[in-house]
Design an enzyme around this catalytic site. Structure first.
Site, PDB file in Angstrom:
ATOM      1  N   HIS A  60       0.812  -1.222   0.000  1.00  0.00           N
ATOM      2  CA  HIS A  60       0.000   0.000   0.000  1.00  0.00           C
ATOM      3  C   HIS A  60       0.843   1.270   0.000  1.00  0.00           C
ATOM      4  CE1 HIS A  60      -4.189  -1.677   0.624  1.00  0.00           C
ATOM      5  NE2 HIS A  60      -3.394  -2.720   0.419  1.00  0.00           N
ATOM      6  N   PRO A 156      -5.778  -1.312  -6.046  1.00  0.00           N
ATOM      7  CA  PRO A 156      -6.868  -2.137  -6.586  1.00  0.00           C
ATOM      8  C   PRO A 156      -7.940  -2.383  -5.536  1.00  0.00           C
ATOM      9  CG  PRO A 156      -4.955  -3.496  -6.072  1.00  0.00           C
ATOM     10  CD  PRO A 156      -4.555  -2.074  -5.811  1.00  0.00           C
TER      11      PRO A 156
HETATM   12  C1  HEM Z   1      -4.216  -7.962  -6.185  1.00  0.00           C
HETATM   13  C2  HEM Z   1      -4.829  -6.955  -5.673  1.00  0.00           C
HETATM   14  C3  HEM Z   1      -5.170  -6.884  -4.223  1.00  0.00           C
HETATM   15  C4  HEM Z   1      -6.380  -6.587  -3.704  1.00  0.00           C
HETATM   16  C5  HEM Z   1      -7.625  -6.242  -4.477  1.00  0.00           C
HETATM   17  C6  HEM Z   1      -6.263  -6.666  -2.272  1.00  0.00           C
HETATM   18  C7  HEM Z   1      -7.287  -6.436  -1.386  1.00  0.00           C
HETATM   19  C8  HEM Z   1      -7.221  -6.655  -0.028  1.00  0.00           C
HETATM   20  C9  HEM Z   1      -8.307  -6.445   0.876  1.00  0.00           C
HETATM   21  C10 HEM Z   1      -9.692  -5.934   0.497  1.00  0.00           C
HETATM   22  C11 HEM Z   1      -7.875  -6.810   2.118  1.00  0.00           C
HETATM   23  C12 HEM Z   1      -8.703  -6.794   3.404  1.00  0.00           C
HETATM   24  C13 HEM Z   1      -8.800  -5.381   3.958  1.00  0.00           C
HETATM   25  C14 HEM Z   1      -9.795  -5.331   5.081  1.00  0.00           C
HETATM   26  O1  HEM Z   1     -10.981  -5.521   4.803  1.00  0.00           O
HETATM   27  O2  HEM Z   1      -9.388  -5.120   6.230  1.00  0.00           O
HETATM   28  C15 HEM Z   1      -6.528  -7.243   2.007  1.00  0.00           C
HETATM   29  C16 HEM Z   1      -5.763  -7.736   3.032  1.00  0.00           C
HETATM   30  C17 HEM Z   1      -4.438  -8.052   2.927  1.00  0.00           C
HETATM   31  N1  HEM Z   1      -3.666  -7.934   1.786  1.00  0.00           N
HETATM   32 FE1  HEM Z   1      -4.331  -7.512  -0.082  1.00  0.00          FE
HETATM   33  N2  HEM Z   1      -4.987  -7.012  -1.943  1.00  0.00           N
HETATM   34  C18 HEM Z   1      -4.277  -7.152  -3.101  1.00  0.00           C
HETATM   35  C19 HEM Z   1      -2.933  -7.439  -3.200  1.00  0.00           C
HETATM   36  C20 HEM Z   1      -2.092  -7.599  -2.115  1.00  0.00           C
HETATM   37  C21 HEM Z   1      -0.663  -7.638  -2.191  1.00  0.00           C
HETATM   38  C22 HEM Z   1       0.136  -7.445  -3.463  1.00  0.00           C
HETATM   39  C23 HEM Z   1      -0.201  -7.844  -0.924  1.00  0.00           C
HETATM   40  C24 HEM Z   1       1.198  -7.959  -0.413  1.00  0.00           C
HETATM   41  C25 HEM Z   1       2.218  -8.266  -1.126  1.00  0.00           C
HETATM   42  C26 HEM Z   1      -1.356  -7.964  -0.064  1.00  0.00           C
HETATM   43  C27 HEM Z   1      -1.315  -8.270   1.265  1.00  0.00           C
HETATM   44  C28 HEM Z   1      -2.404  -8.315   2.089  1.00  0.00           C
HETATM   45  C29 HEM Z   1      -2.343  -8.748   3.474  1.00  0.00           C
HETATM   46  C30 HEM Z   1      -1.129  -9.309   4.190  1.00  0.00           C
HETATM   47  C31 HEM Z   1      -3.627  -8.565   4.000  1.00  0.00           C
HETATM   48  C32 HEM Z   1      -4.051  -8.827   5.453  1.00  0.00           C
HETATM   49  C33 HEM Z   1      -3.674  -7.582   6.270  1.00  0.00           C
HETATM   50  C34 HEM Z   1      -3.914  -7.684   7.752  1.00  0.00           C
HETATM   51  O3  HEM Z   1      -4.393  -8.693   8.254  1.00  0.00           O
HETATM   52  O4  HEM Z   1      -3.610  -6.679   8.444  1.00  0.00           O
HETATM   53  N3  HEM Z   1      -2.491  -7.768  -0.817  1.00  0.00           N
HETATM   54  N4  HEM Z   1      -6.135  -7.137   0.683  1.00  0.00           N
END
Ligand code: HEM
Length: 341
Positions: A60, A156
């Site tokens: 992010h 995204p």
């Molecule tokens: C491909 C597009 C991506 C989308 C649309 C996306 C979307 C999301 C969403 C909606 C959440 C949950 C947020 C919430 O409701 O609290 C999330 C969580 C997370 N995302 Fe993604 N994400 C993407 C790519 C990535 C990438 C590239 C990474 C890291 C390299 C990543 C790592 C994470 C992690 C680790 C969580 C959990 C965070 C936590 O528990 O604090 N995401 N993501």
């Protein structure tokens, strides 16, 4: 004494072999990186949920104007308090206090942008049990602007379809391939998500394919109606990390799926889950709709070692996205130097 040392060393080698690779106590010759490491180890030991948060922060921060620590700002001279933290797509972002603590230890020796990518790297290492590791160098400069609107225009959304994801990652925007999109999405093997991020998968006209047992289990623990009552609870991104009762209701048996049942591990379980339609976001499921991406899902499901290595490479690329507006080494990660008193 020499014999005793040899015996102790052999014992350590045997223990390391028996327990598998370990990330414990990794040491860096670089003073800053070593301090970051120690604080991340402490923070995750105290509160494991900050591990996934630190990994997500890398994405992010670096996705929006490059790795410039702009996601950490509480206010700026140009954006006021309407900074990236307020973006809809930044819902649930966390780990800021860990970065603050590290900043207090390293002072002016590193930018907040450097601290953030180092911390995300160490979190990935620790959560993968030492299987995902990469080296990074410092030298990033901190940015002085941070806009919620810019973050929402760049990050995204979980409701993106495949073409939107491909375009967001691709050459015209961030320069990442479809393979890297599939690789990085594997980060969703850890952490949590809010109901509002996957509500489109539970009810309504646009529900994308999702396993019916998994869907029913999600509806039971987080009824979509809660959103209208102002509640937005969270569930684990990975059914592997859910309670046994949830797994039973969702007919999710990690062992049967060939997934390591240990909760909280950053590994290739995401690919097993996605190919079973037991995955939270539409943006995860849509990877199945493209034949090349679907082939990669299958490949990473079947080859954990390849995924570990490709994930590490993609994280290096992410962590090195140039800071377009990097200007200073901030005194506090939450404020530009102009607004720091
Ligand atoms: C491909 C597009 C991506 C989308 C649309 C996306 C979307 C999301 C969403 C909606 C959440 C949950 C947020 C919430 O409701 O609290 C999330 C969580 C997370 N995302 Fe993604 N994400 C993407 C790519 C990535 C990438 C590239 C990474 C890291 C390299 C990543 C790592 C994470 C992690 C680790 C969580 C959990 C965070 C936590 O528990 O604090 N995401 N993501």
């Amino acid at each position: 004494m020499a014999k005793l040392n040899t015996t102790v060393l052999s014992l350590c080698v045997v223990l390391a072999f028996l327990t598998g690779q370990s990330a414990a106590g990794r040491y860096y010759a670089d003073k800053v990186q070593d301090k970051v490491r120690k604080e991340v180890e402490k923070a995750i030991a105290y509160n494991p949920s900050v591990g996934p948060a630190l990994v997500r922060l890398v994405f992010h921060d670096c996705w929006v104007n490059g790795c410039d620590g702009s996601v950490l700002l509480d206010k700026t001279p140009t954006d006021g308090t309407n900074t990236e933290k307020k973006a809809v797509n930044n819902i649930g972002l966390a780990g800021f206090e860990v970065i603050d603590t590290i900043k207090q230890k390293v002072g002016g020796d590193a930018s907040c942008a450097d601290i953030l990518v180092f911390a995300g790297r160490d979190a990935a290492d620790i959560l993968s049990g030492g299987k995902i590791f990469y080296t990074l160098t410092g030298g990033r400069k901190d940015g002085v602007s941070s806009s919620a609107a810019a973050a929402d225009a760049t990050l995204p959304s979980s409701t993106f379809d495949f073409n939107q994801l491909q375009n967001n990652f691709g050459a015209a925007n961030h320069g990442f391939t479809v393979e890297e999109l599939v690789v990085l999405s594997g980060a969703h093997s850890i952490g949590v998500a809010h109901l509002s991020s996957y509500q489109d998968r539970l009810a309504g006209a646009d529900v994308t394919p999702i396993d019916s047992d998994y869907q029913a289990a999600l509806v039971k623990v987080t009824p979509p109606g809660l959103l209208t009552q102002g509640q937005d609870p969270t569930v684990p991104n990975n059914a592997r990390d859910a309670s046994s009762a949830f797994q039973k209701a969702a007919a999710y048996d990690p062992v049967k799926l060939g997934v390591n049942p240990t909760r909280g591990v950053l590994d290739n379980s995401y690919y097993h889950n996605t190919l079973e339609n037991k995955v939270l976001f539409k943006s995860d499921w849509v990877l199945r709709t493209d034949s090349f991406a679907a082939g990669k899902l299958e490949e990473y499901k079947n080859n954990a070692t390849e995924w570990n290595s490709d994930f590490a490479d993609a994280m290096v690329k992410l962590s090195n996205l140039p800071a377009l507006q990097g200007k200073e080494i901030r005194k506090s990660c939450r404020f530009t130097n102009q607004q720091y008193y």
